[in-house]
Structure formats: structure tokens, C-alpha cells
Write a protein that holds these residues in place. Sequence first.
Motif, short mmCIF file in Angstrom:
data_model
loop_
_atom_site.label_atom_id
_atom_site.label_comp_id
_atom_site.label_asym_id
_atom_site.label_seq_id
_atom_site.Cartn_x
_atom_site.Cartn_y
_atom_site.Cartn_z
N GLU A 113 -68.50 25.27 2.51
CA GLU A 113 -68.04 24.47 3.83
C GLU A 113 -66.97 23.64 3.39
N HIS A 114 -66.83 22.91 2.16
CA HIS A 114 -66.17 21.77 1.95
C HIS A 114 -64.62 22.18 1.59
N LEU A 115 -63.83 21.40 1.54
CA LEU A 115 -62.37 21.80 1.33
C LEU A 115 -62.42 22.07 -0.13
N TRP A 116 -63.12 21.40 -1.09
CA TRP A 116 -62.85 21.41 -2.30
C TRP A 116 -63.44 22.81 -2.90
N GLY A 117 -64.30 23.48 -2.17
CA GLY A 117 -64.75 24.99 -2.75
C GLY A 117 -63.41 25.74 -2.77
N LEU A 118 -62.41 25.75 -1.70
CA LEU A 118 -61.48 26.58 -1.92
C LEU A 118 -60.71 26.37 -3.42
N GLU A 119 -60.48 25.05 -3.71
CA GLU A 119 -59.73 24.77 -4.90
C GLU A 119 -60.62 25.24 -6.13
N ILE A 120 -61.75 25.44 -6.01
CA ILE A 120 -62.66 25.98 -7.14
C ILE A 120 -62.47 27.70 -7.07
N ILE A 121 -62.54 28.07 -6.02
CA ILE A 121 -62.14 29.66 -5.95
C ILE A 121 -60.85 29.88 -6.37
N ARG A 122 -59.78 29.03 -6.12
CA ARG A 122 -58.47 29.52 -6.88
C ARG A 122 -58.58 29.30 -8.19
N VAL A 196 -77.32 23.71 -21.78
CA VAL A 196 -76.80 24.21 -20.75
C VAL A 196 -75.40 23.98 -20.55
N PRO A 197 -74.62 24.93 -20.77
CA PRO A 197 -73.13 24.54 -20.85
C PRO A 197 -72.48 24.20 -19.15
N PHE A 198 -71.68 23.06 -19.17
CA PHE A 198 -71.26 22.84 -17.95
C PHE A 198 -69.76 22.50 -18.09
N VAL A 199 -69.15 22.25 -16.87
CA VAL A 199 -67.87 21.61 -16.93
C VAL A 199 -67.75 20.62 -15.73
N GLY A 200 -67.34 19.36 -15.94
CA GLY A 200 -67.38 18.17 -14.94
C GLY A 200 -66.09 17.45 -15.17
N VAL A 331 -58.36 9.29 -6.02
CA VAL A 331 -58.72 9.84 -7.59
C VAL A 331 -58.61 11.06 -7.57
N HIS A 332 -57.63 11.66 -8.41
CA HIS A 332 -57.44 13.18 -8.58
C HIS A 332 -58.50 13.73 -9.43
N GLN A 333 -59.29 14.48 -8.92
CA GLN A 333 -60.41 15.31 -9.61
C GLN A 333 -59.62 16.79 -10.04
N PRO A 334 -59.44 17.15 -11.05
CA PRO A 334 -58.65 18.50 -11.30
C PRO A 334 -59.38 19.61 -10.97
N LEU A 335 -59.71 19.74 -9.89
CA LEU A 335 -60.85 20.91 -9.42
C LEU A 335 -60.23 22.10 -9.83
N ILE A 336 -58.99 22.66 -9.80
CA ILE A 336 -58.59 23.79 -10.16
C ILE A 336 -58.80 24.14 -11.80
N GLU A 337 -58.23 22.89 -12.39
CA GLU A 337 -58.37 23.06 -13.77
C GLU A 337 -59.85 23.37 -14.20
N MET A 338 -60.73 22.51 -13.75
CA MET A 338 -62.01 22.62 -14.00
C MET A 338 -62.63 24.02 -13.77
N MET A 340 -61.06 26.56 -13.70
CA MET A 340 -60.27 27.69 -14.91
C MET A 340 -60.92 27.45 -16.09
N ALA A 341 -61.40 26.22 -16.58
CA ALA A 341 -61.96 25.97 -17.73
C ALA A 341 -63.41 26.65 -17.67
N ALA A 342 -64.03 26.28 -16.64
CA ALA A 342 -65.42 26.64 -16.47
C ALA A 342 -65.36 28.61 -16.59
N THR A 343 -64.39 29.01 -16.08
CA THR A 343 -64.61 30.52 -16.25
C THR A 343 -64.28 31.23 -17.48
N GLU A 344 -63.15 30.34 -18.08
CA GLU A 344 -62.82 30.78 -19.60
C GLU A 344 -63.97 30.86 -20.44
N LEU A 345 -64.70 29.55 -20.20
CA LEU A 345 -66.03 29.21 -20.87
C LEU A 345 -66.99 30.47 -20.84
#
Length: 377
Positions: A113-122, A196-200, A331-338, A340-345
Motif C-alpha cells: 500500500e505504501h509508496l516505498w513498495g513501488l521503489e522496491i518493485i523497480r 538469515v540473509p538480509f539487506v537493510g 534522509v535518502h534511503q536507497p530503496l531501489i539499490e537495496m 537490487m542488492a537483495a535480488t542479486e544476492l
Amino acid sequence: MNGARGRPYGRRGGAASTGRATEGATLSSAESGGPVTDREYPRGDPTTPVTISYIAESAGVSIPTVSKVINGRSGVAANTRARVEAVIHQYGYRKPAPVSRSNMMELVFDELEHLWGLEIIRGVERVARRQRVGVVLTEFGPQRNAIRYWIDDTLARRPACIVTVAQLSQEQRDQLRARGIPFVVFDPTAELPDDVPFVGATNWAGGRSATRHLVELGHRRIAMIGGPDQILCCRARLDGYRSAMEGAGLAVESELLVRTALTQQGGYQAAADLLARPQRPTAIFACNDLQALGVYQAARAAGLRIPADLSVVGFDDLPVTALVDPALTTVHQPLIEMAMAATELALALGRGEKAPQAGLELATTLTVRQSTAPPPC
């Protein structure tokens, strides 16, 4: 979107395939990397199946020892290895080909529902498209009742990997591991086991930089609108706020700390309460951008100007923050880069590669715009 619905997003890959192991012939995923159907037949006698347990009995060793020999792993004495290999050769046992995987991965949300979800999808889609992997997008919904159906469906689909924004239980993580389905947790909201692997992101540093910015502008009554205390990133951002305040010799007053939902409405209600007090704050640091937008609403309702009467800082740097008036310092949280890193991992784990480290935190940075200024005289 209601319930747990797996939907194709982006490029589709091949269909998942499943396999069924014969009784007494299945190795755990920790031993073999996935279900193993090891029913073979001795030379000249197709009526007698050869199983790993049969080989272990014939060689006088344990099943895990046979598994180590078959998979070329260490921890077996040379004479024992030779004896097991002789039995394997005698019966013509061949390690079966691994169960094929789908050319699909899954991206899982509790609620989208939140806008940040779209950044994660991208971010996820960028990496998946580059590696020619399809993405199934799943949302559990507010009740999370459908998660038990999702786990069964996912085990049957056998995706290449999973990036989960939703917080899975230990039982669900164990089920995925037992089927050899790797997963990476995106921005975990609760403490996770070490394996448990994670990206934050560096939430504590982000909270400190936001508060330091306000202190350096001359603000002394700096309020913070935090999120639910059980969410890790909210606690970290609050701790960063406290660190900056204490480092500047400023008291952290309980009346200037409000915890609420990470929504625009939550930010509005919290800010309305803070701004109605006789000694109102001259600056507010909100735990996320949605709360900060609620602060804008409350300030305008109170007849206050931003930043002349009230400075505001958010957290996330969603695209909308550059479009509001005045543009939001955040504060810029690099959601797209996060993402991408999670997907690559996750995809690397799906290929059988080892993660260089269990957890990865990407740096946050302060983006200064027009919503902050020195306090009024």
C-alpha cells in the motif's frame, strides 16, 4: 489486492517442476541441495532398487556418510570413502540429476500500500530483467490468513529464490530451506537469526544525521515522531535522534517523543498534538516521509508556515517529497539499490553460490531541500 495472490510481474520464465522421492531415498537439502530420488537398479536385476540406505547398509556406514561421498564432501576417512565408492561402483549407482527449478523468483509483501513498495518493485525488476528471470509478486493482505496457502503453493512452484519484505516465521523459513529455496529478507523489521540473509539500511546513522542537521540550524526544541517500537528501523532511527541530541548537550524530553503508525494520518495526528502544546517544537523529525506529509497538513491547519515557523525532516526520500511545497528535507534511503542488492544476492544463492556475508546495510544520506531553516527568533 486481497489475499495471497502470486502474479507474474515482468518477464516470465519457464514453469516450475517438482519431483517426488521414493521412500527411504530422500536426502535433506542440507546434504544434497534438494530432494534426491535415488532409486537405481543393480546390474542385471531390475527388480531390486538401490537406495542410499541400501548402500549405507552394504558398506557398514551411516546414510550421511554415503551422502558426503556421493556429493564429494570432506569429513570421511580415506578407507571409508574407498569402501563406499566400491559399493557404489558395484551396484552402478548414479547420483540423479537435481530437480529443475523455475526461471521465476518471488517478491513477497505483507501489504503493498505504501509508496516505498513501488521503489522496491523497480529495483527487483531491474535485476530480474537483466538476468532474464520472471518475477511473481505476492501480497498477503492485512489479515495474513492466506500465508499458509502461499507457503504450500511456493513449495510446489519451487521458484529460483525469494525476496521477502514480509516477515516470515521460523517455521516458514525452515520449510523453504528444507526444499532448497533460498530467500533474502528486505529491511527486516524484527531480529533475525545470524544465518538469515538480509539487506537493510543504516537507519541509526540516518536518524542522527537528520537530527544533527536541525541542531546545526540552531533548533533546540526538536520533536520526533517515531514509529511502532517493535519495528527495528523505527528503534534505530529514534536511537540516532537521541544520540544527536545528547551529543549536542540537549535533553531528550519525553513530551517531544510521539510514537504512531507509519502513515500520513499517523503523522498528522501526532503533529497536531505536538503543535497544540504551549511550548511547541520548532522542528519535527518524522520517522518516514508519509508521517512528514502528515506534519505538513497539521502545520497548515495550525496556521504555521514551513520552514519559517516549523522545520520538518522526513526519512526515505520517496519521489513525492521533491514535489510537495516546500520540497521536503529527508534522509535518502536507497530503496531501489537495496532491492537490487537483495535480488542479486537471492539469485546468487539460487545458483548455489555462497553469500560473502549474511547481512548487508546500504548507507543513508541526508537530502537537504526547502523544509528546514533556522528557528524563528
